[in-house]
Design a protein around this motif. Structure first.
Motif, PDB file in Angstrom:
ATOM      1  N   THR A  23       0.838  -1.190   0.012  1.00 53.54           N
ATOM      2  CA  THR A  23      -0.186  -0.089  -0.133  1.00 53.54           C
ATOM      3  C   THR A  23       1.212   1.281   0.192  1.00 53.54           C
ATOM      4  O   THR A  23       1.845   1.099   0.814  1.00 53.54           O
ATOM      5  N   GLY A  24       0.080   2.122  -0.820  1.00 52.68           N
ATOM      6  CA  GLY A  24       1.185   3.861  -0.819  1.00 52.68           C
ATOM      7  C   GLY A  24       0.394   4.545  -0.322  1.00 52.68           C
ATOM      8  O   GLY A  24      -0.548   5.039  -1.177  1.00 52.68           O
ATOM      9  N   TYR A  25       0.912   5.538   0.378  1.00 52.14           N
ATOM     10  CA  TYR A  25       0.279   6.687   0.429  1.00 52.14           C
ATOM     11  C   TYR A  25       1.141   7.843   0.714  1.00 52.14           C
ATOM     12  O   TYR A  25       2.148   8.234   0.442  1.00 52.14           O
ATOM     13  N   ILE A  26       0.298   9.025  -0.827  1.00 54.32           N
ATOM     14  CA  ILE A  26       1.731   9.612  -1.174  1.00 54.32           C
ATOM     15  C   ILE A  26       0.466  10.776  -1.169  1.00 54.32           C
ATOM     16  O   ILE A  26      -0.600  11.576  -1.413  1.00 54.32           O
ATOM     17  N   ALA A  27       1.152  12.568  -0.429  1.00 49.75           N
ATOM     18  CA  ALA A  27       0.778  13.926  -0.674  1.00 49.75           C
ATOM     19  C   ALA A  27       1.552  14.021  -1.433  1.00 49.75           C
ATOM     20  O   ALA A  27       2.130  14.343  -1.686  1.00 49.75           O
ATOM     21  N   VAL A  28       0.483  15.108  -2.354  1.00 48.97           N
ATOM     22  CA  VAL A  28       0.292  16.377  -2.715  1.00 48.97           C
ATOM     23  C   VAL A  28      -0.311  17.825  -2.652  1.00 48.97           C
ATOM     24  O   VAL A  28      -1.621  17.048  -1.925  1.00 48.97           O
ATOM     25  N   LYS A  29       0.042  17.856  -3.514  1.00 53.92           N
ATOM     26  CA  LYS A  29      -0.041  19.447  -3.354  1.00 53.92           C
ATOM     27  C   LYS A  29      -1.058  19.785  -4.666  1.00 53.92           C
ATOM     28  O   LYS A  29      -1.444  20.996  -3.998  1.00 53.92           O
ATOM     29  N   SER A  30      -1.137  19.122  -5.598  1.00 57.50           N
ATOM     30  CA  SER A  30      -2.788  19.190  -6.339  1.00 57.50           C
ATOM     31  C   SER A  30      -3.387  18.343  -6.625  1.00 57.50           C
ATOM     32  O   SER A  30      -3.723  17.005  -5.934  1.00 57.50           O
ATOM     33  N   ASN A  31      -4.607  18.635  -6.885  1.00 60.51           N
ATOM     34  CA  ASN A  31      -5.800  17.337  -6.810  1.00 60.51           C
ATOM     35  C   ASN A  31      -5.690  16.435  -7.996  1.00 60.51           C
ATOM     36  O   ASN A  31      -6.164  17.310  -9.678  1.00 60.51           O
ATOM     37  N   LEU A  32      -4.734  16.126  -8.421  1.00 59.99           N
ATOM     38  CA  LEU A  32      -4.388  14.993  -9.282  1.00 59.99           C
ATOM     39  C   LEU A  32      -4.988  14.764 -10.343  1.00 59.99           C
ATOM     40  O   LEU A  32      -5.327  15.227 -12.151  1.00 59.99           O
ATOM     41  N   PHE A  33      -6.304  13.834 -10.500  1.00 61.49           N
ATOM     42  CA  PHE A  33      -7.346  13.471 -10.750  1.00 61.49           C
ATOM     43  C   PHE A  33      -8.393  14.416 -11.506  1.00 61.49           C
ATOM     44  O   PHE A  33      -8.469  14.209 -12.785  1.00 61.49           O
ATOM     45  N   ALA A  34      -8.572  15.687  -9.927  1.00 58.30           N
ATOM     46  CA  ALA A  34      -9.234  16.866 -11.029  1.00 58.30           C
ATOM     47  C   ALA A  34      -8.768  17.078 -12.116  1.00 58.30           C
ATOM     48  O   ALA A  34      -9.617  17.800 -13.114  1.00 58.30           O
ATOM     49  N   ASP A  35      -7.175  17.128 -12.223  1.00 60.42           N
ATOM     50  CA  ASP A  35      -6.579  18.215 -13.394  1.00 60.42           C
ATOM     51  C   ASP A  35      -6.572  17.504 -14.544  1.00 60.42           C
ATOM     52  O   ASP A  35      -6.027  17.842 -15.748  1.00 60.42           O
ATOM     53  N   ALA A  36      -7.022  15.861 -14.110  1.00 61.62           N
ATOM     54  CA  ALA A  36      -6.507  15.100 -15.850  1.00 61.62           C
ATOM     55  C   ALA A  36      -7.968  15.073 -16.419  1.00 61.62           C
ATOM     56  O   ALA A  36      -7.614  14.548 -17.521  1.00 61.62           O
ATOM     57  N   GLY A  37      -8.522  15.680 -15.447  1.00 57.62           N
ATOM     58  CA  GLY A  37     -10.155  15.364 -16.197  1.00 57.62           C
ATOM     59  C   GLY A  37     -11.335  14.412 -16.327  1.00 57.62           C
ATOM     60  O   GLY A  37     -12.218  14.072 -17.002  1.00 57.62           O
ATOM     61  N   ILE A  38     -10.847  14.376 -14.922  1.00 50.50           N
ATOM     62  CA  ILE A  38     -11.626  12.425 -15.091  1.00 50.50           C
ATOM     63  C   ILE A  38     -11.986  13.276 -13.253  1.00 50.50           C
ATOM     64  O   ILE A  38     -12.034  14.093 -12.504  1.00 50.50           O
ATOM     65  N   GLN A  39     -13.337  12.396 -13.236  1.00 49.60           N
ATOM     66  CA  GLN A  39     -14.017  11.933 -11.977  1.00 49.60           C
ATOM     67  C   GLN A  39     -12.882  12.552 -10.540  1.00 49.60           C
ATOM     68  O   GLN A  39     -12.332  10.933 -10.551  1.00 49.60           O
ATOM     69  N   PRO A  40     -13.189  13.119 -10.169  1.00 54.32           N
ATOM     70  CA  PRO A  40     -12.225  13.709  -8.608  1.00 54.32           C
ATOM     71  C   PRO A  40     -12.294  12.068  -7.934  1.00 54.32           C
ATOM     72  O   PRO A  40     -11.077  11.612  -7.357  1.00 54.32           O
ATOM     73  N   LYS A  41     -13.682  11.399  -7.624  1.00 58.20           N
ATOM     74  CA  LYS A  41     -13.666  10.600  -6.714  1.00 58.20           C
ATOM     75  C   LYS A  41     -14.399   9.603  -7.538  1.00 58.20           C
ATOM     76  O   LYS A  41     -14.455   8.021  -7.029  1.00 58.20           O
TER      77      LYS A  41
END
Length: 516
Positions: free
Chosen positions: A340-358
């Motif tokens: 399992t990996g948990y990565i903290a990031v500064k940006s909303n990667l899924f939303a920025d890629a144009g897919i449903q954030p959830k």
């Protein structure tokens, strides 16, 4: 000194607390739950960052106690960047919540977890996914999946085959499912298709939901029952199939169940490791436990053991169980686990890629079985903070990976590092800002985090065993009628156990027919 109870439950995990809650609330029994660790929830361990430490069950953890807690659920840190010491010293985990392993609810409030919580009047939000995408590991393209739409990463022929097999799973009746209980999902697929794209996709979906990397290890009936449930509840892989629990995380389910037990007169004692189950003349009479004050004898004519079967011989002599079962456990049972990996990031990667954030993202076959792994290696990924913003500080986000590997693969550092490196590379190329936006990352291995399994075609050890009156078993690895994995299986098994103890039908009271 001894104390007497109507029922004693060994282990304050999900199965033990579920059984204890029903026995104390509905049956009015005087229940004692003995837990070796100093927290409740069993493998439902969640960490909430606070200052330069972490919180669990209201207790503050430093780096040493964090590692000790991981070890108590068969987990350890495989890699972290920066070092864990730096993360703690610089308070980098403050405001974040993450799990000790890969946890997810299946079918949200309409799954078994939701059914149990509703029955006990425990209201916990279980937000589920609202999208599903497949990520091609070769060209790093995201393919959002629409209900009824085509699978754009497949050919037309592959589309037709995949949809046909999914329909067959969804429409299977109980008699057919019982036949499929006798075979592996790998055999089920091999009998229906030689299309590699179809095989990889369906095997990956099964791998993630059953936490087994090789389809030949997966009981076909268990997984296909999960898929057929979608028809009854009006959900699918795009909506509600994968979910999370708001802050502090999945441990909150254990905390609420524990409070339910106490409110109904039950007792939970932490730091009490059971040393021996006491049996006289083939009947259970109690347990011996060792706590801070020394050995204590607790008497009861009903004892529930929720410890995985390959661990119970520490306090239950082998000769008390059928020797055929003991031999099978020693020679054929296996444990399944997860990277399992948990990565903290500064940006909303899924939303920025144009897919449903959830959304949840499936990355099938990043490594092929012929490259030295027992099965193809797949990744599932979500951004928990998109489901529930409280899981990360304002302005930050968390992305999580779950990768099913065998217990032996998880102890092979070269294989673990290869999977981590390749997974990171795929996501960095798919989400160009991810590498520079990463704040920290923690990768954990858990080699026994999802129970002990019999070989495909064999049933789990039942909730009762011959010649042991008053001794019952519950947990995701117990119950001849139990199906599913993880939390779903633990709840199903607990209800079957309570039915065996009381002669009643709580499994029918709590679960609709399609979950039984």
């Amino acid at each position: 000194m001894s104390q007497s109870y109507d029922a004693i439950i060994i282990g304050a995990g999900l199965a033990g607390l579920s059984a204890a809650a029903i026995l104390s609330r509905d049956e009015g029994k005087r229940v004692l739950v003995l837990e070796k660790q100093d927290y409740v929830g069993g493998r439902l361990v969640s960490f909430a960052g606070k200052g330069d430490g972490l919180m669990l069950n209201g207790q503050s953890l430093n780096l040493k106690s964090f590692k000790k807690t991981l070890a108590s659920v068969y987990a350890w840190v495989a890699r972290s960047e920066p070092t864990l010491e730096t993360m703690f010293e610089q308070k980098m985990l403050d405001g974040y919540s993450f799990e000790a392993g890969g946890h997810a609810t299946f079918w949200g409030t309409k799954g078994r977890v939701g059914c149990l919580l509703d029955y006990l009047n425990e209201k916990i939000p279980l937000p589920g996914n609202e999208g599903f995408s497949v990520l091609d590991p070769d060209d790093h393209t995201l393919y959002p999946v629409e209900k009824g739409g085509r699978y754009d990463w497949m050919s037309e022929d592959s589309n037709r085959t995949a949809k046909k097999l999914l329909r067959e799973m969804a429409m299977a009746d109980e008699d057919t499912l019982k036949q499929w209980d006798a075979i592996s999902f790998g055999q089920w697929l091999d009998e229906r298709t030689d299309d590699r794209k179809v095989y990889e996709y369906l095997a990956a979906v099964a791998s993630i939901h059953m936490v087994m990397g090789e389809p030949d290890m997966i009981p076909a009936g268990d997984f296909i029952r999960f898929m057929s449930t979608a028809v009854h509840i009006g959900m699918n892989l795009i909506s509600g199939s994968t979910g999370i629990v708001p802050k502090p995380g999945f441990v909150h389910i254990g905390e609420r169940l524990a409070e339910n037990v106490k409110q109904n007169g039950g007792t939970i004692l932490n730091g009490m490791g059971v040393q021996e189950i006491l049996i006289e003349g083939g009947e259970v009479v109690g347990v011996m436990a060792d706590g801070p004050g020394g050995p204590v004898r607790y008497e009861s004519k009903q004892v529930v053991c929720t410890v995985p079967i390959r661990k119970i011989f520490n306090f239950l002599p082998r000769n008390f169980l059928p020797q055929g079962l003991v031999k099978t456990v020693d020679e054929e049972f296996f444990s399944v686990g997860m990277l399992t990996g948990y990565i903290a990031v500064k940006s909303n990667l899924f939303a920025d890629a144009g897919i449903q954030p959830k959304s949840w993202i499936l990355v099938p076959s990043i490594i092929k079985a012929e490259e030295g792994f027992i099965g193809d290696v797949d990744i599932i990924s979500i951004m928990p903070s998109n489901f529930e913003p409280s899981l990360a500080p304002e302005g930050s986000h968390v992305i999580a990976y779950s990768i099913a590997l065998t217990e032996h693969e998880l102890h092979d550092k070269d294989k673990v590092n290869r999977v981590i490196d390749l997974g990171r590379d795929i996501f960095h190329k798919t989400f160009p800002k991810m590498k520079e936006d990463t704040i920290w990352e923690i990768w954990t291995c858990s080699d026994k985090g999802f129970g002990d399994w019999p070989p495909p075609g064999a049933k789990r050890p039942d909730t009762t065993q011959p010649g042991l009156d008053g001794l019952f078993f519950a947990g995701d690895g117990y119950g001849a009628k139990t199906w599913g994995s993880g939390m779903d299986a633990a709840i199903h098994s607990a209800l079957l156990c309570v039915d065996a103890m009381t002669g009643k039908k709580y499994v029918e009271k709590v679960l609709p027919k399609y979950h039984r």
